[in-house]
Design a protein around this motif. Sequence first.
Motif, PDB file in Angstrom:
ATOM      1  N   VAL A  49       0.825  -1.199   0.000  1.00  0.00           N
ATOM      2  CA  VAL A  49       0.000   0.000   0.000  1.00  0.00           C
ATOM      3  C   VAL A  49       0.863   1.255   0.000  1.00  0.00           C
ATOM      4  O   VAL A  49       0.413   2.338  -0.373  1.00  0.00           O
ATOM      5  N   ALA A  50       2.138   1.113   0.393  1.00  0.00           N
ATOM      6  CA  ALA A  50       3.041   2.266   0.424  1.00  0.00           C
ATOM      7  C   ALA A  50       3.348   2.796  -0.974  1.00  0.00           C
ATOM      8  O   ALA A  50       3.791   3.938  -1.115  1.00  0.00           O
ATOM      9  N   ASP A  51       3.114   1.973  -2.001  1.00  0.00           N
ATOM     10  CA  ASP A  51       3.332   2.440  -3.370  1.00  0.00           C
ATOM     11  C   ASP A  51       2.233   3.393  -3.828  1.00  0.00           C
ATOM     12  O   ASP A  51       2.364   4.034  -4.870  1.00  0.00           O
ATOM     13  N   GLN A 278      -8.281  -4.311   3.453  1.00  0.00           N
ATOM     14  CA  GLN A 278      -7.066  -5.008   3.044  1.00  0.00           C
ATOM     15  C   GLN A 278      -5.950  -3.978   2.843  1.00  0.00           C
ATOM     16  O   GLN A 278      -6.104  -3.039   2.070  1.00  0.00           O
ATOM     17  N   LEU A 279      -4.840  -4.191   3.540  1.00  0.00           N
ATOM     18  CA  LEU A 279      -3.680  -3.318   3.401  1.00  0.00           C
ATOM     19  C   LEU A 279      -2.455  -4.174   3.093  1.00  0.00           C
ATOM     20  O   LEU A 279      -1.750  -4.633   3.993  1.00  0.00           O
ATOM     21  N   PRO A 280      -2.205  -4.447   1.801  1.00  0.00           N
ATOM     22  CA  PRO A 280      -1.040  -5.266   1.454  1.00  0.00           C
ATOM     23  C   PRO A 280       0.253  -4.600   1.890  1.00  0.00           C
ATOM     24  O   PRO A 280       0.419  -3.392   1.749  1.00  0.00           O
ATOM     25  N   THR A 281       1.165  -5.393   2.433  1.00  0.00           N
ATOM     26  CA  THR A 281       2.398  -4.839   3.006  1.00  0.00           C
ATOM     27  C   THR A 281       3.638  -5.065   2.156  1.00  0.00           C
ATOM     28  O   THR A 281       4.668  -4.446   2.405  1.00  0.00           O
ATOM     29  N   ALA A 286      11.712  -5.000   0.379  1.00  0.00           N
ATOM     30  CA  ALA A 286      11.232  -3.858  -0.405  1.00  0.00           C
ATOM     31  C   ALA A 286      10.962  -2.666   0.505  1.00  0.00           C
ATOM     32  O   ALA A 286      11.192  -1.516   0.124  1.00  0.00           O
ATOM     33  N   MET A 287      10.474  -2.927   1.712  1.00  0.00           N
ATOM     34  CA  MET A 287      10.221  -1.847   2.663  1.00  0.00           C
ATOM     35  C   MET A 287      11.504  -1.114   3.025  1.00  0.00           C
ATOM     36  O   MET A 287      11.540   0.119   3.107  1.00  0.00           O
ATOM     37  N   VAL A 288      12.583  -1.865   3.240  1.00  0.00           N
ATOM     38  CA  VAL A 288      13.874  -1.258   3.582  1.00  0.00           C
ATOM     39  C   VAL A 288      14.351  -0.345   2.467  1.00  0.00           C
ATOM     40  O   VAL A 288      14.929   0.720   2.707  1.00  0.00           O
ATOM     41  N   SER A 289      14.106  -0.744   1.232  1.00  0.00           N
ATOM     42  CA  SER A 289      14.526   0.067   0.093  1.00  0.00           C
ATOM     43  C   SER A 289      13.568   1.216  -0.185  1.00  0.00           C
ATOM     44  O   SER A 289      13.907   2.114  -0.955  1.00  0.00           O
ATOM     45  N   LEU A 466       5.476   1.525   6.300  1.00  0.00           N
ATOM     46  CA  LEU A 466       5.875   0.809   5.082  1.00  0.00           C
ATOM     47  C   LEU A 466       6.633   1.711   4.105  1.00  0.00           C
ATOM     48  O   LEU A 466       7.177   1.233   3.119  1.00  0.00           O
ATOM     49  N   GLY A 467       6.640   3.011   4.392  1.00  0.00           N
ATOM     50  CA  GLY A 467       7.370   3.942   3.518  1.00  0.00           C
ATOM     51  C   GLY A 467       6.476   4.770   2.629  1.00  0.00           C
ATOM     52  O   GLY A 467       6.959   5.392   1.671  1.00  0.00           O
TER      53      GLY A 467
END
Length: 471
Positions: A49-51, A278-281, A286-289, A466-467
Amino acid sequence: MRKSNITIYTTVALVALLSACHMGKDYQRSDLALPAQFASTTAPSDSSVADMEWKKFFSDPTLQSLIGHALDNSFDIQVAMKRVEEARSYAKQAKVNWGPTISANLTASSTFPSKNSLNGISLKNFLGKEHLEDYNLNAGLSWELDVWGKLRRQREAANAQYLQSYEASRAVQTALVANIASSYFNLLTLDAQLAVARRNVSLGDTIVQFISLQKQAGQATELAVQQATSQQQTAKILIPQLEQQIAIQENTIHILSGDQPGTVARTMKLQEYKAWEQLPTGIPAAMVSRRPDVRSNEMALVSANARVGVAEASMYPTLSITASGGLNAYEFTKWFNIPKSLFATGLAGVTQPIFQRRALKTQFEVAKLQRDEAALTFKQSAYNAMGEVANALVQIDKLKSQYQLSTDQVNLLNSAINNAKLLYKSGMADYLEVITAQSNLLQAELYNATIQRDQLSAMVELYRALGGGWK
């Protein structure tokens, strides 16, 4: 002539060979040993979802307007962008540090030596003058050859520092977006709780009137009326308290947005907001990047790694070339008499540090320790980010059941109040049961609004953790 050419070619080849000997190691991310998925509370997914852009994640036009205004006017954002510009300037400078330094100089002087000095006597005898003039126009060149890769490592460190500041500015934006959203949801929660307090004041009026009528009919005491009135006052006290918190929360949003304190318009109520089902993580790697604060710490590590190479190369010989040339004459009329006034000098040298009171070795050791510190900070930030995501997922999962239980409790207590009034009217319950039911309903409705706020805040926190928020 052939021997001279061989010498030149040999020198060039030697310099080229040495130039390939870069000090220090190129940066490679160490294994962070991250799990494949965040937690069992979420289904495995490659998407996150951070995208999603923050304008799509927050669909309320009022909230979108608040966030957009804050991003344009926040002092924190403005300061962060100034730091990015500073780092960009240093990075631009570092890009051309491989080239020579060129300077020009123009001087004109007149010297009057003592007539009894050797210079004065010689000047009088040879030139027939009592003073000496000197006119000089020259350009100088200084060039350090990057034999050990020191200059390349300096460029690498400067570029990493620029990226570090850039990622830090994006981290400021993600935090600002999350803070504005959470503050807005907290404001809606206070509105909902204020409505609950006012509704309970009205309900208290009904109960007080009902018991007062019972007293007039001789079926209740003055004590019953007093306790019912006291319960109503409890709800009344909440109203100015909540109004105070609302004003403070509105001021907080304005200050975050770079504005002076004031009111905040809102078009939706807390009950109209629904938390995402729904919140896909995505995956932890990928989160670190993606997370700007973690990326900023990684860029700090890249910079520290490059500075180790700089410190190591500083202990090796420095090969430099200097040259200067121009026009020089002892009379102004002969200054531009070319080619007689032309002059040129050239020098190539190697400088090897021998005894620097251990300064260079200390710098090298400290640079390695700073690299180790940066590596630990980067790893810690990655693990902290993992923990924040895990905590947000647990909150979202557990708050769902809490909200359902709280909603059932509110419905049950609404029914209990009606039953208590009917039973009291028929003499099957006393006034304390009516008052207790009202008190329980007030607390349950206030808590229900708090849980709704916590659900929305957990959703915002997961998005930030998540960024998300910088797009």
